[in-house]
Every structure is written in C-alpha cells, then in structure tokens.
Design a protein around this motif. Structure first.
Motif, PDB file in Angstrom:
ATOM      1  N   ASP A 198     -43.903 -15.589   2.380  1.00  0.00           N
ATOM      2  CA  ASP A 198     -43.949 -14.217   1.857  1.00  0.00           C
ATOM      3  C   ASP A 198     -44.612 -13.250   2.841  1.00  0.00           C
ATOM      4  O   ASP A 198     -44.955 -12.128   2.484  1.00  0.00           O
ATOM      5  CB  ASP A 198     -44.647 -14.161   0.502  1.00  0.00           C
ATOM      6  N   ASN A 202     -46.409  -9.646   1.865  1.00  0.00           N
ATOM      7  CA  ASN A 202     -45.586  -8.456   2.086  1.00  0.00           C
ATOM      8  C   ASN A 202     -44.308  -8.461   1.263  1.00  0.00           C
ATOM      9  O   ASN A 202     -43.786  -7.394   0.920  1.00  0.00           O
ATOM     10  CB  ASN A 202     -45.233  -8.313   3.572  1.00  0.00           C
ATOM     11  N   SER A 203     -43.793  -9.647   0.943  1.00  0.00           N
ATOM     12  CA  SER A 203     -42.557  -9.708   0.155  1.00  0.00           C
ATOM     13  C   SER A 203     -42.814  -9.951  -1.328  1.00  0.00           C
ATOM     14  O   SER A 203     -41.869 -10.143  -2.101  1.00  0.00           O
ATOM     15  CB  SER A 203     -41.624 -10.788   0.716  1.00  0.00           C
ATOM     16  N   VAL A 204     -44.085  -9.945  -1.735  1.00  0.00           N
ATOM     17  CA  VAL A 204     -44.414 -10.036  -3.166  1.00  0.00           C
ATOM     18  C   VAL A 204     -44.474  -8.610  -3.696  1.00  0.00           C
ATOM     19  O   VAL A 204     -45.510  -7.939  -3.644  1.00  0.00           O
ATOM     20  CB  VAL A 204     -45.755 -10.763  -3.392  1.00  0.00           C
ATOM     21  N   ASN A 205     -43.345  -8.134  -4.216  1.00  0.00           N
ATOM     22  CA  ASN A 205     -43.248  -6.748  -4.679  1.00  0.00           C
ATOM     23  C   ASN A 205     -43.804  -6.614  -6.085  1.00  0.00           C
ATOM     24  O   ASN A 205     -43.547  -7.451  -6.952  1.00  0.00           O
ATOM     25  CB  ASN A 205     -41.796  -6.284  -4.630  1.00  0.00           C
ATOM     26  N   LYS A 212     -45.121   1.738  -6.937  1.00  0.00           N
ATOM     27  CA  LYS A 212     -44.633   0.527  -6.284  1.00  0.00           C
ATOM     28  C   LYS A 212     -45.493   0.188  -5.078  1.00  0.00           C
ATOM     29  O   LYS A 212     -45.944   1.060  -4.345  1.00  0.00           O
ATOM     30  CB  LYS A 212     -43.176   0.717  -5.845  1.00  0.00           C
ATOM     31  N   SER A 213     -45.692  -1.099  -4.889  1.00  0.00           N
ATOM     32  CA  SER A 213     -46.454  -1.564  -3.738  1.00  0.00           C
ATOM     33  C   SER A 213     -46.076  -3.020  -3.494  1.00  0.00           C
ATOM     34  O   SER A 213     -45.050  -3.495  -3.995  1.00  0.00           O
ATOM     35  CB  SER A 213     -47.962  -1.405  -3.992  1.00  0.00           C
ATOM     36  N   ASN A 214     -46.869  -3.723  -2.719  1.00  0.00           N
ATOM     37  CA  ASN A 214     -46.712  -5.169  -2.593  1.00  0.00           C
ATOM     38  C   ASN A 214     -48.106  -5.772  -2.435  1.00  0.00           C
ATOM     39  O   ASN A 214     -49.088  -5.059  -2.235  1.00  0.00           O
ATOM     40  CB  ASN A 214     -45.775  -5.548  -1.446  1.00  0.00           C
ATOM     41  N   HIS A 216     -49.592  -7.537  -0.166  1.00  0.00           N
ATOM     42  CA  HIS A 216     -50.301  -7.313   1.087  1.00  0.00           C
ATOM     43  C   HIS A 216     -50.912  -5.919   1.124  1.00  0.00           C
ATOM     44  O   HIS A 216     -52.078  -5.751   1.493  1.00  0.00           O
ATOM     45  CB  HIS A 216     -49.350  -7.496   2.279  1.00  0.00           C
ATOM     46  N   ASP A 289     -44.167 -11.972  -8.341  1.00  0.00           N
ATOM     47  CA  ASP A 289     -43.286 -10.868  -7.995  1.00  0.00           C
ATOM     48  C   ASP A 289     -42.917 -10.087  -9.257  1.00  0.00           C
ATOM     49  O   ASP A 289     -42.570 -10.677 -10.286  1.00  0.00           O
ATOM     50  CB  ASP A 289     -42.011 -11.419  -7.341  1.00  0.00           C
TER      51      ASP A 289
END
Length: 348
Positions: A198, A202-205, A212-214, A216, A289
């Motif tokens: 991930d 960074n790819s955990v939305n 909206k964020s992630n 990271h 996620d």
C-alpha cells in the motif's frame, strides 16, 4: 576536475529553489511542511555553539540562518531530473504485516539498489558532513587566496584550484545538511516505514472527518493541521512552544534516552524500527480502505505524532552536535558513506 561554474551549480540550485520552497510551503506534503519545520526548529534551538555556527555557515544566505526555512527543500526537488535519484530515500517499504525493519532486507530502491532508503540516507549524509572540519582548513586557504592576485601573483594558478575545490565542497556539504535535516524528519514519521503493497498507506483511501484523504497523508499532515486549527488557532509558534516545553520539562518519561546512540551510523536502523512498530500498532491497526477517521483516531494518535516530531528534533540536534561540535568523535561514528547512487554533473 570541476570548474568554478560546475562547482557553483549546487549553490545556485539551492538558492533558486528557496523562493519556491517559501512560496509553496503551505501546500507541500511530506511530514507536512509544518512537521518538518517543527523538527528543524526544535533541533536548531538545541544546537551547541560550534554546531550552530557550522549550520549557519552551510545554509544559503537567503535562508537567513534559519534551518527550518530549508527543511522541505528535498521534497521540492525530488522530482527534478537532477535529484530524481533521491526519491526512494524518503521512505522504506517493509514486507506487509511483518512489522519489523531489517536493513539488509528492506533498505533498497524498487530496482534493488542497496542502501537506497531513508535509513541509508541518514547514515550517508551524516558521513558526508563529517568532512566539514577538514574543509575548515580549505576555507582559511580560500580567504588567503582571495587576495592573492594582489599579494602573491605567482600563486594564482594554485589558488584557482583551491577556490574551485572549496566551493564544490561547500555546496556538497550544504546539500548534505539539508538532506540529513529532512530525512531525520521522514524516518520518524511512522508511515514512511510502512507496508510495501500500500506504499506506506498511500493507497489506503479514506475520509479524514469530512474530506477525502489517505492513511499516509493522515500521518504526514492531517493530524498536524487539525491540531493546529483546533487547539492553536493555526499558530505554529504556540504549538512549537508546547512541544519544546514538554521536552525541557521531561513530560515524556523516556526523553532522556532519545539521544542514546552507540554510533551515528547504526542509529537510523533503530529509528526506522521504532517507526514500523508504531505504524503497525497505531497507524494501520483497525483502519480499512473506505473508513472515515475522526475524533477517536485523532485523539489517540496525536500523542504519537507530537512525540515523533519532538524525537526527530532532539535526535537531529544530537547528530549535528556530534558531527560539528567539539566532542571527541565516537570511534564508530566515522565511517565511509554507504553506497548511495549519486547523479553527477557529467551524467545529467
């Protein structure tokens, strides 16, 4: 042999980007601009006289002696062609759910090049800065050479070589200082030592409160910006004052051990190990996620974020005091730089 123009290129690059750093600071994302600035401000306030003078000598004139003004510089240039090689130095990818850091296993870039991670970068740029005292003699010679055209015409050829070499060395050390100061912040941000799949979250939305964020970015900036807005009226100075008060008053029970470091080359591994442990326990735990993170997550993770910013500042000061100060260096502090791949002028 470097020419004066080539040797000056790094100084020009640093000076040119300073305006970009200052102008774009509010929008920058890493251990947010605020996080990096706080780490560097805490560190600079803890410097001993010799280290404080060395930092002042190495900073570009445009920084006004303020290390924090340049702490985000490595983020600003990481995608420039000249500095593209530094991009993997900002983080470490570890095996998913292993929750451990092994230097030999994990410190490499996506192509497998060894030592290309934030722990290797801290060690490498520390090693480079250890040449600063050697350069002091060069700087004295430079001052003599600046008047050689009048006093010692026969020495002009030799002085040209001295001036070129001195400028090149100073530029390299300036960049080493800026990279070390930045990467000491990054290695203390838990999600910069995260899971490979991930990309450190960074790819955990997800959503941070209503936007909206992630995962990271929550650790890089959302928690910091939220506490600044809700508790300090966006007053960075007040937030920093609280952090420094907690350091000087011993509010953290183990603060006295933060500077424990048998040798400067091995301590980055310790710091990275701390970060992946915190990432597993406090960053990833219970997060999926699509989740919405709000008050509970903010309140329970804020103490971790403030502690890591403070630790980064205390430890950066310790490194700079050991490198630049009047202390007798620890025998294992002095080591050859790790094998980072560096782009040279003739390769660009």
């Amino acid at each position: 042999r470097p020419t004066l123009a080539m040797a000056s290129s790094a100084a020009f690059m640093v000076a040119a980007v300073l305006g970009l750093v200052l102008a774009s600071a509010p929008a920058a994302r890493a251990w947010s601009t605020e996080g990096h600035m706080l780490t560097c401000q805490i560190a600079q306030d803890l410097l001993e006289p010799a280290a404080a003078q060395a930092v002042k000598n190495l900073l570009p004139e445009e920084a006004g002696g303020d290390l924090s003004a340049m702490c985000v510089w490595p983020d600003q240039v990481r995608h420039w062609y000249k500095y593209r090689w530094t991009s993997p130095l900002h983080f470490i990818d570890t095996p998913d759910k292993a929750c451990t850091f092994d230097y030999a296993r994990d410190c490499h870039d996506p192509s497998g090049a060894k030592d290309m991670c934030v722990a290797g970068a801290v060690a490498n740029f520390t090693s480079q800065l250890m040449h600063y005292k050697q350069g002091s003699a060069d700087r004295k010679c430079k001052r003599l050479c600046e008047g050689a055209d009048i006093l010692y015409p026969a020495f002009l050829h030799h002085c040209s070589e001295v001036l070129n070499a001195t400028v090149a060395n100073a530029d390299n050390l300036t960049e080493a200082l800026l990279f070390l100061s930045h990467f000491m912040g990054d290695i203390h941000q838990p999600m910069h030592v995260g899971f490979t799949s991930d990309m450190g979250g960074n790819s955990v939305n997800l959503r941070w409160f209503k936007h909206k964020s992630n995962l990271h970015h929550v650790w890089d900036r959302e928690i910091i910006l939220t506490v600044l807005a809700e508790r300090y009226g966006k007053d960075m100075a007040a937030f920093r004052k609280d952090l420094q008060h907690n350091i000087t008053k011993g509010s953290w029970s183990d603060e006295s051990s933060w500077k424990d470091c048998a040798d400067l080359m091995s301590c980055p591994t310790k710091y990275a190990t701390e970060s992946i442990g915190l990432a597993c326990k406090w960053g990833y735990d219970g997060v999926h996620d699509g989740d919405t993170l709000s008050e509970d997550y903010f309140g329970s993770r804020l103490p971790i974020v403030t502690r890591r910013i403070a630790q980064g500042g205390v430890r950066l000061a310790m490194f700079l005091n050991r490198v630049f100060g009047d202390h007798k260096p620890h025998s294992r502090d002095v080591a050859a730089p790790v094998n980072l791949v560096v782009a040279h002028d003739d390769e660009l």
